[in-house]
Design a protein around this motif. Structure first.
Motif, PDB file in Angstrom:
ATOM      1  N   LEU A  61       4.195  -5.570   1.531  1.00  0.00           N
ATOM      2  CA  LEU A  61       3.287  -6.477   2.253  1.00  0.00           C
ATOM      3  C   LEU A  61       3.426  -7.917   1.740  1.00  0.00           C
ATOM      4  O   LEU A  61       3.602  -8.843   2.519  1.00  0.00           O
ATOM      5  CB  LEU A  61       1.848  -5.972   2.095  1.00  0.00           C
ATOM      6  CG  LEU A  61       0.768  -6.667   2.911  1.00  0.00           C
ATOM      7  CD1 LEU A  61       1.066  -6.603   4.404  1.00  0.00           C
ATOM      8  CD2 LEU A  61      -0.593  -6.024   2.633  1.00  0.00           C
ATOM      9  N   HIS A  63      -8.302 -17.594  11.123  1.00  0.00           N
ATOM     10  CA  HIS A  63      -7.383 -17.728  12.260  1.00  0.00           C
ATOM     11  C   HIS A  63      -7.638 -19.022  13.013  1.00  0.00           C
ATOM     12  O   HIS A  63      -6.889 -19.360  13.923  1.00  0.00           O
ATOM     13  CB  HIS A  63      -7.591 -16.558  13.244  1.00  0.00           C
ATOM     14  CG  HIS A  63      -7.124 -15.247  12.716  1.00  0.00           C
ATOM     15  ND1 HIS A  63      -5.795 -14.912  12.656  1.00  0.00           N
ATOM     16  CD2 HIS A  63      -7.795 -14.181  12.218  1.00  0.00           C
ATOM     17  CE1 HIS A  63      -5.677 -13.689  12.147  1.00  0.00           C
ATOM     18  NE2 HIS A  63      -6.881 -13.231  11.864  1.00  0.00           N
ATOM     19  N   GLY A 117      -2.900  -8.827  10.141  1.00  0.00           N
ATOM     20  CA  GLY A 117      -2.112  -7.828   9.416  1.00  0.00           C
ATOM     21  C   GLY A 117      -1.069  -8.412   8.480  1.00  0.00           C
ATOM     22  O   GLY A 117      -0.340  -7.673   7.814  1.00  0.00           O
ATOM     23  N   ALA A 118      -1.003  -9.748   8.398  1.00  0.00           N
ATOM     24  CA  ALA A 118       0.011 -10.377   7.536  1.00  0.00           C
ATOM     25  C   ALA A 118      -0.263 -10.147   6.051  1.00  0.00           C
ATOM     26  O   ALA A 118       0.646 -10.254   5.223  1.00  0.00           O
ATOM     27  CB  ALA A 118       0.061 -11.878   7.821  1.00  0.00           C
ATOM     28  N   GLY A 119      -1.536  -9.868   5.705  1.00  0.00           N
ATOM     29  CA  GLY A 119      -1.858  -9.612   4.300  1.00  0.00           C
ATOM     30  C   GLY A 119      -2.774 -10.650   3.676  1.00  0.00           C
ATOM     31  O   GLY A 119      -2.906 -10.708   2.447  1.00  0.00           O
ATOM     32  N   LYS A 120      -3.451 -11.437   4.495  1.00  0.00           N
ATOM     33  CA  LYS A 120      -4.312 -12.515   3.962  1.00  0.00           C
ATOM     34  C   LYS A 120      -5.477 -11.945   3.141  1.00  0.00           C
ATOM     35  O   LYS A 120      -5.745 -12.400   2.029  1.00  0.00           O
ATOM     36  CB  LYS A 120      -4.873 -13.374   5.118  1.00  0.00           C
ATOM     37  CG  LYS A 120      -3.797 -13.972   6.007  1.00  0.00           C
ATOM     38  CD  LYS A 120      -4.372 -14.794   7.128  1.00  0.00           C
ATOM     39  CE  LYS A 120      -5.221 -13.999   8.117  1.00  0.00           C
ATOM     40  NZ  LYS A 120      -4.506 -12.904   8.809  1.00  0.00           N
ATOM     41  N   SER A 121      -6.174 -10.945   3.717  1.00  0.00           N
ATOM     42  CA  SER A 121      -7.302 -10.361   2.971  1.00  0.00           C
ATOM     43  C   SER A 121      -6.796  -9.675   1.708  1.00  0.00           C
ATOM     44  O   SER A 121      -7.449  -9.722   0.658  1.00  0.00           O
ATOM     45  CB  SER A 121      -8.051  -9.334   3.828  1.00  0.00           C
ATOM     46  OG  SER A 121      -8.626  -9.972   4.932  1.00  0.00           O
ATOM     47  N   THR A 122      -5.643  -9.044   1.823  1.00  0.00           N
ATOM     48  CA  THR A 122      -5.070  -8.375   0.645  1.00  0.00           C
ATOM     49  C   THR A 122      -4.800  -9.400  -0.457  1.00  0.00           C
ATOM     50  O   THR A 122      -5.137  -9.166  -1.629  1.00  0.00           O
ATOM     51  CB  THR A 122      -3.768  -7.646   1.036  1.00  0.00           C
ATOM     52  OG1 THR A 122      -4.081  -6.726   2.090  1.00  0.00           O
ATOM     53  CG2 THR A 122      -3.159  -6.917  -0.136  1.00  0.00           C
ATOM     54  N   PHE A 135       0.845  -1.199   0.000  1.00  0.00           N
ATOM     55  CA  PHE A 135       0.000   0.000   0.000  1.00  0.00           C
ATOM     56  C   PHE A 135       0.875   1.241   0.000  1.00  0.00           C
ATOM     57  O   PHE A 135       0.460   2.294  -0.468  1.00  0.00           O
ATOM     58  CB  PHE A 135      -0.939   0.000   1.215  1.00  0.00           C
ATOM     59  CG  PHE A 135      -2.042  -1.024   1.106  1.00  0.00           C
ATOM     60  CD1 PHE A 135      -3.127  -0.829   0.261  1.00  0.00           C
ATOM     61  CD2 PHE A 135      -1.988  -2.202   1.838  1.00  0.00           C
ATOM     62  CE1 PHE A 135      -4.140  -1.760   0.157  1.00  0.00           C
ATOM     63  CE2 PHE A 135      -2.999  -3.145   1.733  1.00  0.00           C
ATOM     64  CZ  PHE A 135      -4.076  -2.934   0.894  1.00  0.00           C
ATOM     65  N   ASP A 177      -0.763 -14.289  10.816  1.00  0.00           N
ATOM     66  CA  ASP A 177      -1.046 -13.325  11.884  1.00  0.00           C
ATOM     67  C   ASP A 177      -1.915 -12.189  11.372  1.00  0.00           C
ATOM     68  O   ASP A 177      -1.963 -11.927  10.169  1.00  0.00           O
ATOM     69  CB  ASP A 177       0.272 -12.730  12.417  1.00  0.00           C
ATOM     70  CG  ASP A 177       1.081 -13.784  13.159  1.00  0.00           C
ATOM     71  OD1 ASP A 177       0.494 -14.816  13.534  1.00  0.00           O
ATOM     72  OD2 ASP A 177       2.290 -13.564  13.322  1.00  0.00           O
TER      73      ASP A 177
END
Ligand SMILES: Nc1ncnc2c1ncn2[C@@H]1O[C@H](COP(=O)(O)OP(=O)(O)OP(=O)(O)O)[C@@H](O)[C@H]1O
Length: 204
Positions: free
Chosen positions: A17, A181, A38-43, A11, A36
């Motif tokens: 990321l 998770h 904020g690791a970027g899974k959704s991204t 970003f 974890d």
């Protein structure tokens, strides 16, 4: 076959990321993705569904770029369904936005006929999530990115949702990337699992 090839994404250039991330999702495959917060899974899920474009690398479906119009064959299902619907539309219009599910499909996903004339704000989060999952199953759809979709559901509704999705996916040979998770859930649903950490994927 859905392929992500050497994706890099940030970003902000100072905060990379995803770095050189590749994955393959086959028709009918259930693949788990943990990592974890904020690791970027959704991204990564959004990149696979064409919501975001990578800085380098690409996403291809059967050897071709994702279509830029029409029903997206890769659907990203987010955790918060209330952010994914038009609050001015009634549930019936939301559900039938891209296709018309049969009564049997509505029943399988626990979507009640009495919800059709209501506005989405009047449904619980779990009820609206079931509407959104069914909405995403248009006949053109081949792959799903299920991003924490059952987190807000009680255990029985969670089980019913995954059973309905399993049945539908099996019949249509949909490939499903399950982001969660909950490692027990991933182990139960997905024979293969990956973990995202420090911008890279590892088998898990
Ligand atoms: N539009 C955006 N602009 C700037 N940063 C963003 C944007 N969207 C996400 N981020 C940041 O990118 C990082 C990865 O976010 P992402 O939602 O992909 O993580 P995640 O692994 O899915 O996290 P979680 O498990 O908490 O849902 C986070 O640090 C987040 O704050």
């Amino acid at each position: 076959m859905l392929k992500a090839r050497q994706l890099s994404f940030h970003f902000s250039p100072s905060l990379p990321l995803l770095q050189d991330v590749s994955l393959t999702l086959r028709a009918g495959q259930w693949l788990g993705l943990s990592g974890d917060s904020g690791a970027g899974k959704s991204t990564l899920g959004k990149l696979l569904a064409g919501y975001l474009a990578p800085q380098t690398g690409d996403v291809i479906l059967d050897g071709e770029a994702l279509p830029t119009c029409g029903v997206q064959p890769v659907q990203w299902l987010p955790q918060s369904p209330e952010l994914a619907v038009n609050p001015r539309w009634r549930v019936g219009k939301i559900l039938r936005e891209a296709w018309t599910p049969s009564d049997a499909q509505c029943q399988a996903f626990g979507v009640q006929p009495s919800w059709i004339s209501r506005f989405p704000q009047s449904l619980s989060g779990g009820e609206l999530q079931r509407v959104c999952v069914l909405r995403a199953l248009a006949p053109e759809v081949r792959f799903l990115v299920a991003d924490e979709i059952s987190t807000m559901l009680d255990p029985i509704t969670q089980l019913e949702l995954w059973q309905a999705l399993k049945r539908e996916a099996e019949q249509r040979q949909l490939g499903v990337l399950v982001i969660s998770h909950d490692s027990a859930l991933l182990e139960r649903l997905c024979p293969q699992r990956l973990h995202l950490s420090e911008g890279q994927l590892k088998p898990w």
